[in-house]
Design a protein around this motif. Structure first.
Motif, mmCIF file in Angstrom:
data_model
loop_
_atom_site.group_PDB
_atom_site.id
_atom_site.type_symbol
_atom_site.label_atom_id
_atom_site.label_comp_id
_atom_site.label_asym_id
_atom_site.label_seq_id
_atom_site.Cartn_x
_atom_site.Cartn_y
_atom_site.Cartn_z
ATOM 1 N N THR A 163 -41.173 -14.908 12.181
ATOM 2 C CA THR A 163 -41.145 -14.188 13.449
ATOM 3 C C THR A 163 -40.304 -14.991 14.432
ATOM 4 O OG1 THR A 163 -43.369 -13.281 13.099
ATOM 5 C CG2 THR A 163 -42.499 -13.242 15.353
ATOM 6 N N VAL A 164 -39.363 -14.323 15.104
ATOM 7 C CA VAL A 164 -38.505 -14.981 16.089
ATOM 8 C C VAL A 164 -38.898 -14.500 17.475
ATOM 9 C CG1 VAL A 164 -36.147 -15.366 16.893
ATOM 10 C CG2 VAL A 164 -36.605 -15.130 14.434
ATOM 11 N N PHE A 165 -39.152 -15.451 18.383
ATOM 12 C CA PHE A 165 -39.460 -15.129 19.768
ATOM 13 C C PHE A 165 -38.268 -15.507 20.635
ATOM 14 C CE2 PHE A 165 -43.566 -16.064 17.753
ATOM 15 C CZ PHE A 165 -44.284 -14.920 18.074
ATOM 16 N N GLU A 166 -37.791 -14.562 21.429
ATOM 17 C CA GLU A 166 -36.638 -14.790 22.302
ATOM 18 C C GLU A 166 -37.008 -14.352 23.709
ATOM 19 O OE1 GLU A 166 -33.584 -15.480 24.412
ATOM 20 O OE2 GLU A 166 -33.571 -16.180 22.325
ATOM 21 N N GLN A 167 -36.836 -15.251 24.686
ATOM 22 C CA GLN A 167 -37.274 -14.932 26.038
ATOM 23 C C GLN A 167 -36.381 -13.920 26.752
ATOM 24 O OE1 GLN A 167 -37.385 -18.408 28.488
ATOM 25 N NE2 GLN A 167 -35.208 -18.911 28.210
ATOM 26 N N PRO A 173 -35.843 -5.699 10.078
ATOM 27 C CA PRO A 173 -36.101 -5.055 11.366
ATOM 28 C C PRO A 173 -37.449 -5.516 11.932
ATOM 29 C CG PRO A 173 -35.267 -3.468 9.778
ATOM 30 C CD PRO A 173 -35.546 -4.723 9.007
ATOM 31 N N GLY A 174 -37.483 -5.771 13.223
ATOM 32 C CA GLY A 174 -38.725 -6.189 13.857
ATOM 33 C C GLY A 174 -38.979 -7.692 13.818
ATOM 34 N N THR A 175 -38.066 -8.454 13.216
ATOM 35 C CA THR A 175 -38.263 -9.903 13.143
ATOM 36 C C THR A 175 -38.167 -10.549 14.512
ATOM 37 O OG1 THR A 175 -37.388 -10.027 10.880
ATOM 38 C CG2 THR A 175 -37.359 -12.056 12.176
ATOM 39 N N VAL A 176 -37.193 -10.086 15.315
ATOM 40 C CA VAL A 176 -36.964 -10.684 16.629
ATOM 41 C C VAL A 176 -37.790 -9.955 17.681
ATOM 42 C CG1 VAL A 176 -35.261 -11.216 18.412
ATOM 43 C CG2 VAL A 176 -34.635 -11.404 15.989
ATOM 44 N N HIS A 177 -38.604 -10.715 18.415
ATOM 45 C CA HIS A 177 -39.414 -10.196 19.499
ATOM 46 C C HIS A 177 -38.758 -10.637 20.806
ATOM 47 C CE1 HIS A 177 -43.208 -9.308 17.015
ATOM 48 N NE2 HIS A 177 -42.265 -9.726 16.155
ATOM 49 N N ALA A 178 -38.001 -9.738 21.417
ATOM 50 C CA ALA A 178 -37.257 -10.075 22.624
ATOM 51 C C ALA A 178 -38.140 -9.954 23.863
ATOM 52 C CB ALA A 178 -36.039 -9.167 22.748
ATOM 53 N N GLY A 179 -37.707 -10.666 24.924
ATOM 54 C CA GLY A 179 -38.437 -10.611 26.171
ATOM 55 C C GLY A 179 -39.789 -11.288 26.113
ATOM 56 N N GLN A 180 -39.949 -12.261 25.201
ATOM 57 C CA GLN A 180 -41.230 -12.945 25.057
ATOM 58 C C GLN A 180 -41.003 -14.458 25.147
ATOM 59 O OE1 GLN A 180 -43.744 -11.703 21.858
ATOM 60 N NE2 GLN A 180 -43.429 -9.526 22.245
ATOM 61 N N THR A 181 -41.564 -15.057 26.164
ATOM 62 C CA THR A 181 -41.462 -16.504 26.348
ATOM 63 C C THR A 181 -42.577 -17.184 25.574
ATOM 64 O OG1 THR A 181 -40.489 -16.248 28.543
ATOM 65 C CG2 THR A 181 -41.475 -18.378 28.035
ATOM 66 N N ALA A 208 -32.982 -16.485 9.156
ATOM 67 C CA ALA A 208 -32.407 -15.747 8.028
ATOM 68 C C ALA A 208 -32.558 -16.520 6.728
ATOM 69 C CB ALA A 208 -30.931 -15.456 8.308
ATOM 70 N N GLY A 209 -32.313 -17.831 6.775
ATOM 71 C CA GLY A 209 -32.434 -18.642 5.566
ATOM 72 C C GLY A 209 -33.854 -18.664 5.027
ATOM 73 N N LEU A 210 -34.815 -18.834 5.913
ATOM 74 C CA LEU A 210 -36.213 -18.898 5.477
ATOM 75 C C LEU A 210 -36.719 -17.536 5.030
ATOM 76 C CD1 LEU A 210 -37.600 -21.265 8.265
ATOM 77 C CD2 LEU A 210 -37.269 -21.832 5.845
ATOM 78 N N LEU A 244 -25.507 -12.778 11.924
ATOM 79 C CA LEU A 244 -26.737 -13.481 11.557
ATOM 80 C C LEU A 244 -27.952 -12.578 11.749
ATOM 81 C CD1 LEU A 244 -25.983 -16.978 13.147
ATOM 82 C CD2 LEU A 244 -25.899 -16.375 10.715
ATOM 83 N N SER A 245 -27.956 -11.816 12.835
ATOM 84 C CA SER A 245 -29.078 -10.907 13.102
ATOM 85 C C SER A 245 -29.208 -9.847 12.018
ATOM 86 C CB SER A 245 -28.908 -10.229 14.469
ATOM 87 O OG SER A 245 -28.905 -11.158 15.517
ATOM 88 N N SER A 246 -28.076 -9.425 11.461
ATOM 89 C CA SER A 246 -28.093 -8.367 10.449
ATOM 90 C C SER A 246 -28.798 -8.790 9.167
ATOM 91 C CB SER A 246 -26.658 -7.920 10.131
ATOM 92 O OG SER A 246 -25.954 -8.918 9.414
ATOM 93 N N HIS A 247 -28.989 -10.087 8.966
ATOM 94 C CA HIS A 247 -29.674 -10.576 7.774
ATOM 95 C C HIS A 247 -31.195 -10.576 7.934
ATOM 96 C CE1 HIS A 247 -26.385 -12.031 5.143
ATOM 97 N NE2 HIS A 247 -25.727 -12.127 6.276
ATOM 98 N N LEU A 248 -31.681 -10.293 9.123
ATOM 99 C CA LEU A 248 -33.118 -10.302 9.366
ATOM 100 C C LEU A 248 -33.726 -8.924 9.169
ATOM 101 C CD1 LEU A 248 -33.189 -12.479 12.616
ATOM 102 C CD2 LEU A 248 -33.663 -13.226 10.273
#
Length: 378
Positions: free
Chosen positions: A27-31, A113-121, A17-19, A107-111
């Motif tokens: 881009t955020v990757f979350e497994q 839409p589409g910034t977080v890519h879930a289910g991706q290791t 969010a800061g950057l 925190l997520s609300s500051h990003l």
């Protein structure tokens, strides 16, 4: 500048969010398939709030957190309820409590839409080249930020891992499903090899946590009943808090920290933040706060920086954060040993010393950590 963040926990979302607010392509990757947090409550001290302000996130976090504890008596008690030490209200005046899910959502609300890519290791390059590999696909970035937690796989890939140390105790956590009258008193109760903590949340529910010295991997068929039995004879409102917590809402995990501090937080153009960089025991309540400080420091150092200046900024980040986080890691470990003392003689000595220490002195020691401003560019 294109930046990848690996991990959508508190540290990862904060830095993303800061950057992103500073104009970077993040881009955020979350497994995890659903990047919703597993947890109960947490506390944020002044240093964390100052760091959030530096990233433009402070006001929204204040809106979902509370300061009820500032008007309560707090410190350490014994299992009968007698106060061992009570700290001045100024010690917790800036302390905020929040449910982890509320903080995560905010925190997520500051990003975008589409910034977080879930289910991706996502895996980093071993030499620190800013490349992320997801399955068979590789993506190039200008910078990779690793925020994948205490058991960070990427810390190992980078060759920075120092291993984990079992702290010797396990921890239960929960949030009551309804308000509980805690009588204007909060803080921790210390027994022999176990403790119980009470923290009021903004909606008058209670976040509680409990610990016990046990071998790593100890299993209980019913965690809710296990914690109720263990603290059955302790002072009110401990049993009231447990009774008001649904059975399925009780969490437990063994407590680990890094065996020793890392020597650096960077490898090439890949950088570690949060628990991936400096996982510590929860005894000083600074785990989340230090991750947020990491995020703010990195955000400030990268502000208006182009790729030609990136290496110098990352070196500064590592230098600035290593000393502070290493110091707090060791202090938190020491505090845990004191709090979890089990031998009757040691416990008696500890309690006697606590009763003799002026509360204002204990408060001053705590404030030295809380009030230190988040370090920025030199």
């Amino acid at each position: 500048m294109r930046i990848a963040v690996i991990g959508a926990g508190i540290a990862g979302l904060s830095v993303a969010a800061g950057l992103q607010r500073d104009g970077y392509d993040v881009t955020v990757f979350e497994q995890r398939p659903e990047p919703s947090p597993v947890g109960a409550g947490l506390t944020l001290f002044r240093n964390a709030c100052d760091a959030l302000d530096m990233m433009g996130l402070g006001d929204s976090v204040r809106a979902v957190s509370g300061t009820d504890i500032a008007s309560m008596r707090t410190g350490q008690r014994d299992p009968a309820g007698s106060w061992l030490i009570a700290v001045p209200p100024s010690t917790v005046a800036s302390m905020r409590s929040v449910h982890r899910s509320e903080l995560h959502h905010t925190l997520s609300s500051h990003l975008f839409p589409g910034t977080v890519h879930a289910g991706q290791t996502a895996r980093v390059a071993a030499d620190g080249t800013p490349r992320v590999t997801i399955g068979e696909r590789a993506e190039e970035f200008d910078l990779v930020v690793v925020a994948d937690g205490i058991r960070s796989t990427n810390r190992k890939v980078l060759g920075l891992d120092t291993g984990l140390r079992y702290a010797g105790y396990t921890a239960w956590r929960g949030v009551t499903h309804r308000p509980v009258n805690i009588g204007g008193e909060a803080g921790e109760t210390w027994g022999r090899g176990q403790l119980f903590g009470i923290v009021p949340l903004p909606d008058h529910r209670v976040y509680w946590y409990a610990t016990a010295n046990l071998p790593a991997g100890t299993d209980f068929p019913d965690e809710h009943q296990a914690v109720r039995d263990r603290f059955a004879q302790w002072h009110a409102p401990i049993q009231e808090c447990l009774a008001a917590t649904p059975r399925a809402a009780v969490l437990r995990h063994d407590v680990y920290d890094l065996s020793r501090p890392l020597e650096t937080f960077t490898r090439g153009r890949t950088v570690l933040i949060g628990d991936a960089a400096h996982a510590m025991t929860p005894n000083l309540g600074q785990g989340a706060g230090q991750g947020i400080e990491d995020a703010a420091t990195l955000t400030l150092l990268l502000r208006d920086v182009d790729t030609s200046e990136l290496d110098r900024a990352l070196t500064s980040y590592s230098d600035l954060r290593l000393n502070r986080t290493s110091t707090i890691l060791h202090r938190s470990r020491t505090a845990g040993r004191v709090a979890q003392a089990a031998h009757p003689v040691t416990v008696s000595l500890r309690n006697t010393v606590l009763r003799l220490i002026p509360g204002r002195l204990m408060g001053a020691m705590s404030q030295r950590i809380q009030h230190r401003p988040c370090p920025g560019p030199r």
